[in-house]
Design a protein around this motif. Structure first.
Motif, short mmCIF file in Angstrom:
data_model
loop_
_atom_site.label_atom_id
_atom_site.label_comp_id
_atom_site.label_asym_id
_atom_site.label_seq_id
_atom_site.Cartn_x
_atom_site.Cartn_y
_atom_site.Cartn_z
N PHE A 115 -22.61 -18.74 30.98
CA PHE A 115 -21.25 -18.26 30.72
C PHE A 115 -21.03 -18.06 29.22
CE2 PHE A 115 -16.46 -19.27 30.97
CZ PHE A 115 -16.13 -18.00 31.40
N GLN A 116 -21.47 -19.05 28.42
CA GLN A 116 -21.30 -18.95 26.97
C GLN A 116 -22.10 -17.76 26.42
OE1 GLN A 116 -20.32 -23.66 26.10
NE2 GLN A 116 -22.33 -22.87 25.50
N ALA A 117 -23.29 -17.56 26.97
CA ALA A 117 -24.10 -16.43 26.49
C ALA A 117 -23.39 -15.11 26.78
CB ALA A 117 -25.48 -16.45 27.17
N ARG A 118 -22.79 -14.99 27.97
CA ARG A 118 -22.03 -13.76 28.30
C ARG A 118 -20.88 -13.56 27.32
NH1 ARG A 118 -25.79 -11.23 30.73
NH2 ARG A 118 -26.15 -11.66 32.93
N ILE A 119 -20.21 -14.68 26.96
CA ILE A 119 -19.06 -14.56 26.04
C ILE A 119 -19.54 -14.13 24.64
CG2 ILE A 119 -17.19 -15.81 24.90
CD1 ILE A 119 -17.06 -17.60 27.46
N TYR A 120 -20.58 -14.79 24.13
CA TYR A 120 -21.10 -14.41 22.80
C TYR A 120 -21.53 -12.95 22.79
CZ TYR A 120 -21.25 -19.17 20.83
OH TYR A 120 -20.92 -20.40 20.32
N GLU A 121 -22.29 -12.55 23.80
CA GLU A 121 -22.77 -11.17 23.85
C GLU A 121 -21.60 -10.18 23.84
OE1 GLU A 121 -26.62 -12.48 26.59
OE2 GLU A 121 -25.08 -11.17 27.46
N SER A 122 -20.55 -10.49 24.59
CA SER A 122 -19.42 -9.56 24.66
C SER A 122 -18.70 -9.43 23.32
CB SER A 122 -18.44 -9.99 25.76
OG SER A 122 -17.76 -11.18 25.39
N MET A 123 -18.85 -10.47 22.47
CA MET A 123 -18.23 -10.43 21.15
C MET A 123 -19.18 -9.85 20.11
SD MET A 123 -16.43 -14.20 21.17
CE MET A 123 -15.27 -13.86 19.82
N GLY A 124 -20.35 -9.38 20.56
CA GLY A 124 -21.33 -8.82 19.65
C GLY A 124 -22.06 -9.90 18.86
N PRO A 202 -14.17 -13.64 32.84
CA PRO A 202 -14.09 -14.03 34.25
C PRO A 202 -15.30 -14.89 34.64
CG PRO A 202 -14.81 -11.72 34.06
CD PRO A 202 -14.63 -12.24 32.65
N TYR A 203 -15.02 -16.05 35.22
CA TYR A 203 -16.11 -16.90 35.71
C TYR A 203 -16.38 -16.52 37.15
CZ TYR A 203 -19.12 -20.96 36.04
OH TYR A 203 -20.22 -21.79 36.20
N PHE A 204 -17.13 -15.43 37.29
CA PHE A 204 -17.46 -14.85 38.58
C PHE A 204 -18.95 -14.55 38.59
CE2 PHE A 204 -13.58 -13.45 40.93
CZ PHE A 204 -12.66 -14.08 40.11
N LEU A 205 -19.55 -14.60 39.75
CA LEU A 205 -20.97 -14.27 39.82
C LEU A 205 -21.19 -12.77 39.72
CD1 LEU A 205 -22.18 -16.74 42.60
CD2 LEU A 205 -23.01 -16.64 40.24
N PHE A 206 -20.44 -12.01 40.53
CA PHE A 206 -20.71 -10.57 40.59
C PHE A 206 -19.43 -9.75 40.59
CE2 PHE A 206 -24.58 -12.46 42.37
CZ PHE A 206 -25.48 -11.92 41.46
N THR A 207 -19.61 -8.45 40.50
CA THR A 207 -18.47 -7.55 40.57
C THR A 207 -17.85 -7.61 41.96
OG1 THR A 207 -17.68 -5.34 40.02
CG2 THR A 207 -19.73 -5.47 41.30
N THR A 233 -15.27 -9.88 28.76
CA THR A 233 -16.63 -10.39 28.96
C THR A 233 -17.12 -10.01 30.35
OG1 THR A 233 -16.18 -12.27 27.51
CG2 THR A 233 -18.00 -12.53 29.07
N PRO A 234 -18.36 -9.54 30.46
CA PRO A 234 -18.90 -9.24 31.79
C PRO A 234 -19.11 -10.52 32.61
CG PRO A 234 -20.43 -8.52 30.06
CD PRO A 234 -19.32 -9.26 29.38
N TYR A 235 -19.09 -10.37 33.92
CA TYR A 235 -19.32 -11.50 34.83
C TYR A 235 -20.75 -12.00 34.67
CZ TYR A 235 -20.65 -7.28 37.30
OH TYR A 235 -21.19 -6.05 37.60
N LEU A 236 -21.08 -13.15 35.29
CA LEU A 236 -22.35 -13.84 35.06
C LEU A 236 -23.57 -13.03 35.50
CD1 LEU A 236 -21.11 -17.24 36.43
CD2 LEU A 236 -21.78 -16.85 34.05
#
Ligand SMILES: C[C@@]1(CC(=O)O)c2cc3[nH]c(cc4nc(cc5[nH]c(cc(n2)[C@H]1CCC(=O)O)[C@@](C)(CC(=O)O)[C@@H]5CCC(=O)O)C(CC(=O)O)=C4CCC(=O)O)c(CCC(=O)O)c3CC(=O)O
Ligand SMILES: [Co+2]
Length: 399
Positions: A115-124, A202-207, A233-236
């Motif tokens: 989840f943290q990796a998704r958040i960091y990535e979304s912030m560039g 969003p703490y979700f697995l998929f779209t 942020t994209p989902y997991l």
């Protein structure tokens, strides 16, 4: 001779075809970890294959021992009641089959890191080389939301952990439905804190329908507030750490090492079943395989569901045997609403009328199965938002 083993992943399902496709990535990821063991998956509602079909496929590959894991983030109604109900029913019909059920993904380190990796990535930002803090930014975590208080609390706990790990200025949790605060109202309240940068994660697995609805809310709020930078942020998805987390859950049942002192989901289900607190039921929105007449929503299934709800309300004992149940002779009104017919799988949520909660979503095309939980008083108060008579379309999501 040891029994031939297989792995079964029990997912949620959606009327959204993208969701259905993407979930297959979990099985694909796990398959790479277990190249010599059959890995199948199935869905609880709407999508094919359903869980029954996935299990049948394992049987057809000669499997006699199934390790089943919930494809669920937290333990709420689906992981606690609905999946055990399907697994138990299936296992009882197969004399040589042994099914062991594992734990929900939960707040494992791997899930938090994904989840943290998704958040960091979304912030560039690079998750491997994160900044000291993000004090100028507000984090809004979107949980699914359920009538299960503990599961909602786990989502709030996730927010706290991620907030301390990453050092946001502030962080809070909103929910995509069922509980409060709902996404739109929650975001508007949090904007009052004055942050110029807001990350919505969003703490979700998929779209799926929910992810798409959440994105719609955020776009709307962002458009109305152009001075604030919104990051979505994209989902997991199948992040490698998510697959690690699934693998951990498979490993712990394979090795028989479920944590000591903690009651397993299946044990808890069977205990509550014996106490009459839950029942074996056919999940109301399960995908029906037209080729298979041993399952699905036949007319008698519907009656069976009604009978269950009836007997449930009156609290009598009933056995595993559905047909026995169907013959019981109490006469009762067959005009049950949809919500009543499966009240055992999601009970009325006590804060359904919360001013920041589910009622704020009335009029936004929310599933009528869910709408059926609103009291007449709430529907009357929110009447201006409702286009037509929603309760009449309560069965709309079955097909
Ligand atoms: C859009 C919809 C399906 C449709 O209409 O296509 C849908 C979709 C999805 N739900 C997902 C997850 C969960 N859903 C629940 C619970 C419920 N979900 C229900 C309805 C709907 N869910 C439909 C319309 C709702 C609306 O319009 O608001 C309820 C109300 C009724 C019912 O299910 O019977 C029931 C309340 C039970 C109660 O608490 O009482 C829980 C919690 C739990 O287990 O209880 C989890 C988390 C499990 C976990 O922890 O992972 C995912 C996967 C997300 C992901 O990938 O992470 C998708 C996929 C997607 O978004 O499409
Ligand atoms: Co429902």
């Amino acid at each position: 001779m040891s029994k031939k083993q297989g792995i079964m992943i029990c997912g949620h399902g959606s009327r959204d075809k993208d969701a259905e496709r993407e979930f297959g990535l979990v099985a694909k990821g796990l398959k790479l970890r277990y190249p010599d063991i059959p890995v199948e998956y199935g869905f609880l509602e709407f999508s094919a294959p359903n869980i029954h079909m996935g299990l049948n496929s394992l049987i057809n590959q000669g499997v006699e021992e199934i390790f089943a894991v919930p494809g669920m983030l937290f333990a709420a109604t689906h992981a606690k009641n609905d999946i055990p109900s399907v697994l138990t029913t299936f296992e009882d019909k197969q004399p040589n089959l042994n099914v062991t059920y594992g734990r929900e993904l939960g707040l494992q380190d791997d899930m938090i890191e994904a989840f943290q990796a998704r958040i960091y990535e979304s912030m560039g930002l690079d998750p491997q080389n994160p900044p000291e803090n993000l004090y100028d930014t507000l984090l809004v975590v979107v949980g699914r939301g359920t009538s299960d208080t503990q599961a909602n609390a786990e989502a709030a706990k996730l927010t706290r952990i991620v907030n301390e790990n990453m050092g946001f200025g502030w962080a809070d949790t909103v929910y995509s439905g069922v509980t409060y605060p709902s996404v739109g109202v929650g975001l508007e309240n949090l904007m009052k804190l004055g942050y110029k940068r807001i990350v919505v994660a969003p703490y979700f697995l998929f779209t799926g329908r929910l992810i798409k609805r959440i994105a719609g809310y955020v776009d709307k709020v962002a458009q109305a507030n152009p001075s604030i930078e919104f990051i979505q942020t994209p989902y997991l998805s199948d992040h490698s750490k998510v697959i690690d987390a699934f693998q951990n859950r498979v490993e712990e049942i394979m090795s028989g090492e479920l944590p000591a002192g903690e009651e397993s989901l299946m044990h808890s289900f069977k205990r509550r079943l014996a106490a009459g607190d839950v029942d074996i039921h056919h999940h109301h929105a399960e995908f029906v395989d037209p080729q298979d007449d041993t399952q699905g929503e036949s007319k008698s299934d519907h009656e069976h569901a009604h009978d269950h709800s009836h007997s449930h309300q009156h609290g009598h004992e009933h056995s595993h045997d559905h047909s026995a149940d169907q013959t019981h002779s109490h006469s009762h009104d067959h005009n049950h609403s949809h919500a009543e017919s499966h009240s055992h799988s999601h009970g009325v949520y006590q804060h359904i009328g919360h001013p920041m909660g589910p009622r704020t979503m009335i009029g936004e095309g929310i599933c009528c199965c869910f709408m059926g939980q609103f009291t007449d008083e709430i529907l009357e108060e929110e009447k201006s938002k409702i286009d037509g008579d929603c309760t009449k379309t309560a069965f709309a999501h079955l097909k």
